[in-house]
Structure formats: structure tokens, C-alpha cells
Scaffold this active site. Sequence first.
Site, PDB file in Angstrom:
ATOM      1  N   GLY A 195       0.758  -1.235   0.000  1.00 29.91           N
ATOM      2  CA  GLY A 195       0.000   0.000   0.000  1.00 29.91           C
ATOM      3  C   GLY A 195       0.789   1.285   0.000  1.00 29.91           C
ATOM      4  O   GLY A 195       0.220   2.347  -0.253  1.00 29.91           O
ATOM      5  N   ASP A 196       2.103   1.222   0.282  1.00 31.74           N
ATOM      6  CA  ASP A 196       2.885   2.463   0.330  1.00 31.74           C
ATOM      7  C   ASP A 196       4.333   2.179  -0.060  1.00 31.74           C
ATOM      8  O   ASP A 196       5.275   2.486   0.675  1.00 31.74           O
ATOM      9  CB  ASP A 196       2.822   3.078   1.729  1.00 31.74           C
ATOM     10  N   VAL A 197       4.498   1.592  -1.251  1.00 32.66           N
ATOM     11  CA  VAL A 197       5.831   1.187  -1.707  1.00 32.66           C
ATOM     12  C   VAL A 197       6.508   2.363  -2.418  1.00 32.66           C
ATOM     13  O   VAL A 197       6.213   2.660  -3.574  1.00 32.66           O
ATOM     14  CB  VAL A 197       5.744  -0.043  -2.637  1.00 32.66           C
ATOM     15  N   TYR A 228       1.127   2.930  -7.895  1.00 33.53           N
ATOM     16  CA  TYR A 228       1.782   3.773  -6.887  1.00 33.53           C
ATOM     17  C   TYR A 228       3.299   3.639  -6.965  1.00 33.53           C
ATOM     18  O   TYR A 228       4.028   4.644  -6.940  1.00 33.53           O
ATOM     19  CB  TYR A 228       1.295   3.395  -5.490  1.00 33.53           C
TER      20      TYR A 228
END
Length: 289
Positions: A195-197, A228
Site C-alpha cells: 500500500g505504500d511502496v 503507486y
Amino acid sequence: MLAESLSSMDEAITESVTDWADCPVETTTELDGGQVGSVHRVDLADDRRVVVKTADTDLRIEAEMLAHLRSVGGLTVPDVYHATADLLILEFVPGDSAISPAVERDLAARLADLHATETDQFGFPFDTLTGRYRQPNPWTDDWATFFGDERLGHAAACAREEGVLPPDLAERLGALGDDLPVLLDHDPTPSLIHGDVWSENLLTDGESVRAFLDPACYYADREVELAYAEWAGVAGETFFERYRAVAGVDSGYESRRHVYRLYPLLTHLRHFGSEYLDPLDATLETLGY
């Protein structure tokens, strides 16, 4: 970064770490990655070295996300030694955030493995966090509904309430939201994502990813992760060559990725301010809104 004096970490936190470790703290070093709260490397008198994180958010949520990624998704994350609402003590994993072609290939393989962890609905067992902000995760059968309501719609509504999203952009986002069933024109399987790479959430050694940090996980269309990571600059041509070979990428991703970038743009707008208005406007224009 050189070690700093004990004063670089709050005295009460130093006391809490000492109590947990049953050992004095010798030195602390402030680390990168403290956009929300603060992160320190702590060297203890018995030669142990840990990472200590404090924040205004409930850090038990981060601990639970790390545990889920490790136990269910098999992702390499730091061990959690101690977690309370305002204090997180983690395994110290040496490394930097350099992204080489070898790291991109390794990242692609590791994310493909993670994304192979699937379930039958979109969401998560509990609400998670992206930075300091809550991510609602009610279990939902339909992906366009979940992404529209719990990601774009929720983030846009919060940004409007916070006064950082102008009415015209909010209206355009609303129009796009109405069209999500057409824009997200494939049938993804709910896959576990980090989710936040981005680079600061990766510890690398020049050849591989040693550990993934600071997740914002849930079960999603895996393309959310790809879009993302590409936008954040850690997934280039080398990454996608390996990911396609291992897991494949559905046709139409080149268009859908712009839809998926809207969510991190809104999140960054909320965290960091108006510098993200122009990219948000440009992405909406690219999509025809």
C-alpha cells in the site's frame, strides 16, 4: 548519520525504552522516514540495536499491519518487539533506500508473491492507516464501489473538510467517481498489497529488498500497488519486465494506472499541501475530467 545525544529523543520515550529493554539507552540516531512522528535508531548498553517510532497515530495499527504482512503475505518486514498506542519498538534492519536494477527485479518478484495472497472480498479485517490518515476497509464485493467509496470518495471528502481541495477539483473527482465502473473495466481478484511502496519504505542492499517498512495494507486490485510504485519512482521498465514475467499485467493497466494515482495524490495533498494540486489537476485532465 552520526549518533546524537540522548536529548534527540524525548526523555519520557527514552525511559519507556529503558524499561522495556531492562537496559540503559546509550545513543540515539534520528532516521529518515519520520514524516509522521519520529523514528530513531537506539543503541542499548547491552549491544542490542532497535528502531523506536513515536507518532500521534495509534502505532498498534502499524504493528498489526506488519504482523499481517509477515504471517499471511510472507513479506519481509521488521520484527515487532513492543507496541503501544504511542510507542513502537522494531527490529533494526541495516540498509539504505537505493534502487538499482537488481533491486527493481527483486522488488517485482517479492510484490508478485505478496499479491498472490488473495481473498474473496476487498477491504481488510480492520481499518488501516496511510501516514496519519485512516483508511476505511469494510469488506466489499465490488472493486469499483470499494475504490470509489472508501478510497477516492473518502479522501476527497476529508480533503474538502480540511480546506485543501478546491471545489472545482472536488466536482471533477465526483464526476470521475460516477464513471469508475467503466474506467476500472476489468475484474480483479482481491490481492494483499503493501500500500505504500516508495524508496523511503524500502531497506535495500544494492541487490535486493532487505525489508519493507510503514505499510498501508489492504486487499485491493494489485494494480493499485503497481501504479503507486511506478508513480513513486521505484518501479521502472526493469521492474515491469520482471513482474510481467512472474505474474502478468492485465491489458488496460496503462489507462487504469492514472485512476489509481489519484488516491496517493489526494493523500499527499492532505499531508503536504498545495504542491500536489497541479499533479492532481493534470491527472484528471489525462483521464478526460
